[in-house]
Design an enzyme around this catalytic site. Structure first.
Site, PDB file in Angstrom:
ATOM      1  N   THR A 125      14.929  10.638   8.165  1.00 45.22           N
ATOM      2  CA  THR A 125      14.289  12.036   8.078  1.00 45.22           C
ATOM      3  C   THR A 125      12.981  12.243   7.603  1.00 45.22           C
ATOM      4  O   THR A 125      12.771  11.549   6.635  1.00 45.22           O
ATOM      5  CB  THR A 125      15.278  13.113   7.853  1.00 45.22           C
ATOM      6  OG1 THR A 125      16.552  13.034   8.329  1.00 45.22           O
ATOM      7  CG2 THR A 125      14.552  14.574   7.696  1.00 45.22           C
TER       8      THR A 125
ATOM      9  N   ASN B 108      -7.647  -4.866  -6.523  1.00 46.81           N
ATOM     10  CA  ASN B 108      -7.119  -3.608  -7.357  1.00 46.81           C
ATOM     11  C   ASN B 108      -7.226  -4.085  -8.968  1.00 46.81           C
ATOM     12  O   ASN B 108      -7.261  -3.262  -9.667  1.00 46.81           O
ATOM     13  CB  ASN B 108      -5.743  -3.492  -7.193  1.00 46.81           C
ATOM     14  CG  ASN B 108      -4.746  -4.373  -7.609  1.00 46.81           C
ATOM     15  OD1 ASN B 108      -4.733  -5.485  -6.758  1.00 46.81           O
ATOM     16  ND2 ASN B 108      -3.938  -4.392  -8.386  1.00 46.81           N
TER      17      ASN B 108
ATOM     18  N   CYS C 269       3.587  -6.687 -16.079  1.00 47.54           N
ATOM     19  CA  CYS C 269       3.898  -6.575 -17.420  1.00 47.54           C
ATOM     20  C   CYS C 269       5.531  -7.212 -17.161  1.00 47.54           C
ATOM     21  O   CYS C 269       6.281  -6.596 -16.419  1.00 47.54           O
ATOM     22  CB  CYS C 269       3.911  -5.171 -18.012  1.00 47.54           C
ATOM     23  SG  CYS C 269       3.849  -5.111 -19.405  1.00 47.54           S
TER      24      CYS C 269
ATOM     25  N   HIS D 148      -0.499   8.095  -4.151  1.00 47.47           N
ATOM     26  CA  HIS D 148      -0.782   8.386  -5.290  1.00 47.47           C
ATOM     27  C   HIS D 148      -2.073   7.606  -5.950  1.00 47.47           C
ATOM     28  O   HIS D 148      -2.269   8.114  -7.016  1.00 47.47           O
ATOM     29  CB  HIS D 148       0.567   7.965  -6.360  1.00 47.47           C
ATOM     30  CG  HIS D 148       0.828   6.614  -6.650  1.00 47.47           C
ATOM     31  ND1 HIS D 148       0.486   5.956  -7.577  1.00 47.47           N
ATOM     32  CD2 HIS D 148       1.255   5.538  -5.773  1.00 47.47           C
ATOM     33  CE1 HIS D 148       0.699   4.545  -7.669  1.00 47.47           C
ATOM     34  NE2 HIS D 148       1.051   4.515  -6.434  1.00 47.47           N
TER      35      HIS D 148
HETATM   36  N1  PLP Z   1      -1.541  -2.648  -3.153  1.00 51.48           N
HETATM   37  C1  PLP Z   1      -2.646  -2.398  -4.045  1.00 51.48           C
HETATM   38  C2  PLP Z   1      -4.013  -3.251  -3.844  1.00 51.48           C
HETATM   39  C3  PLP Z   1      -2.303  -1.666  -4.982  1.00 51.48           C
HETATM   40  O1  PLP Z   1      -3.063  -1.375  -5.936  1.00 51.48           O
HETATM   41  C4  PLP Z   1      -1.191  -1.231  -5.166  1.00 51.48           C
HETATM   42  C5  PLP Z   1      -0.688  -0.221  -6.311  1.00 51.48           C
HETATM   43  O2  PLP Z   1      -1.248  -0.671  -7.315  1.00 51.48           O
HETATM   44  C6  PLP Z   1       0.046  -1.345  -4.224  1.00 51.48           C
HETATM   45  C7  PLP Z   1      -0.395  -2.231  -3.132  1.00 51.48           C
HETATM   46  C8  PLP Z   1       1.224  -0.851  -4.317  1.00 51.48           C
HETATM   47  O3  PLP Z   1       1.095   0.628  -3.957  1.00 51.48           O
HETATM   48  P1  PLP Z   1       2.283   1.402  -4.696  1.00 51.48           P
HETATM   49  O4  PLP Z   1       2.264   1.796  -5.964  1.00 51.48           O
HETATM   50  O5  PLP Z   1       1.877   2.647  -3.769  1.00 51.48           O
HETATM   51  O6  PLP Z   1       3.691   1.103  -4.057  1.00 51.48           O
END
Ligand code: PLP
Length: 389
Positions: free
Chosen positions: A243, A149, A331, A207
């Site tokens: 639920t 990410n 952060c 999201h």
């Molecule tokens: N895994 C990766 C690779 C991510 O980029 C993120 C969020 O930045 C997450 C897990 C966590 O996901 P969420 O924000 O839906 O909790």
């Protein structure tokens, strides 16, 4: 309008997801109720499950809706650990994973005495398949992020899954950054095995693909042994009681399908925008260094080391020019930490504080790229001057 280069943090709601959510949210029944309204809600929910399963290449019964990536990962990692086979020990954890994974594993280490075997990343940010495979024998479980990410590098999911299957170790894949952008194929990656090992769980988040925050799913193989985090009414195979959020599931399914329908064309478009940004950046700031794999990467991710400039100063200066970017790293109390992912590429702490992540998505345009390129050289010069004072 803000030029938004932080789609990996969260991306705008897709119109398809909004429409599906609005349609489902007025259906009153609880999907577990046997009366007509309950059954109407149940039909919507199961349609959503089927749609998600068709996109992620799994059985509908394997889709467990959650509140997002963090919950999915916690359920997979802790659930696999708690259900581990007697005699198996330890968790295989590549460096540079997302904090949802790192911190879940760290909790298992301190609270439950789990052993942890780290797998160093390649300089590109990829998970080396040989090193990963070498860490597997005897492990209770392994986990791996398929698209990093921060630096955007895409690892070889089928090879990692095959290695886990060969060693009969249950594998969880974090596909949060990958789903909707690259082809995520649970059953294909898992292969023909029927055992409770190899690829058994895969996490995705709403999201990140244009569904509302608070939606997501974890695919859990029907053959997996996995203990739940949440106990209660036994919904979703007892793996996630509570639920069910029908409207959230419908919106998530609609976003995932929409992303899948346009995936290849969108990847080509984003690759074009990425080239425009990289070419412009190289011409304007020759010292800037691109990190991550140049080719095997998420199409909309540009990750850059700016020597001599603090990433958070650059972020602040760009924000003043109405351009939103990210340092990519966590952060603490408003101060950016050095990126653990950049450290995992073998870079020093100074470099790990001097990076920015630019991530583009569905709403990104060439005009936004040009606006970023217009202000970046000035911001870089000011950030370097601020750093040398
Ligand atoms: N895994 C990766 C690779 C991510 O980029 C993120 C969020 O930045 C997450 C897990 C966590 O996901 P969420 O924000 O839906 O909790």
């Amino acid at each position: 309008m803000t030029a938004y280069f932080d789609h990996a943090a969260t991306t705008p709601l897709r119109p398809e997801a909004r429409a599906a959510w609005l349609e489902a949210v007025d259906v009153v029944g609880n999907a577990s109720s046997v009366h007509g309204p309950g059954q109407r809600a149940r039909r919507l929910l199961e349609q959503a499950r089927e749609e998600v399963a068709a996109t992620l290449d799994c059985d509908p019964v394997e889709v467990v809706f959650t509140s997002g990536g963090t919950e999915s990962i916690n359920l997979a990692v802790k659930g696999l650990w708690w259900a581990r086979r007697a005699g198996s020990d330890g968790i295989v954890l590549p460096d540079g994973e997302h904090h949802a994974t790192m911190d879940a594993v760290e909790w298992l280490r301190t609270a439950e005495g789990a052993g942890v075997t780290a797998v160093p990343l390649a300089e590109t940010g990829a998970i080396p398949v040989h090193a990963f495979a070498a860490a597997l024998p005897g492990a209770a479980l392994a986990t791996a992020m398929i698209a990093n990410n921060e630096v955007g590098t895409v690892s070889d999911a089928p090879a990692l899954a095959a290695a886990a299957a060969a060693e009969a170790v249950p594998l969880h894949i974090d596909a949060v950054g990958a789903a909707g952008t690259i082809d995520v194929r649970f059953a294909t990656w898992r292969g023909a095995g029927r055992a409770a090992a190899g690829l058994v769980a895969l996490s995705v988040s709403g999201h990140k693909i244009g569904a509302p925050v608070g939606t997501g799913a974890v695919v859990v193989s029907r053959h997996a042994a996995l203990s739940p985090l949440l106990h209660g009414g036994g919904q979703q195979r007892g793996l996630r009681s509570g639920t069910q959020d029908v409207a959230g599931a419908a919106a998530f399914a609609a976003a995932l399908s929409a992303a899948e329908r346009g995936r290849e064309a969108e990847a080509a478009r984003l690759t074009g925008l990425r080239r425009r940004l990289v070419d412009g950046l190289r011409a304007a700031i020759p010292q800037a260094e691109l990190l991550g794999d140049p080719d095997r990467r998420l199409p909309g991710n540009v990750h850059v080391h700016f020597p001599g400039a603090a990433g958070e100063t650059l972020l602040f200066l760009l924000d003043q020019a109405d351009v939103a970017v990210s340092t990519g790293s966590a952060c603490q109390a408003g101060v950016a930490e050095p990126s653990h992912v950049v450290r995992a590429l073998g870079r020093d702490e100074r470099a790990a504080r001097s990076v920015l992540r630019f991530t583009m998505g569905r709403t990104s345009t060439a005009d936004e790229v040009d606006r970023l390129l217009a202000v970046l050289p000035g911001a870089y010069a000011r950030a370097v001057a601020a750093g040398s004072r």
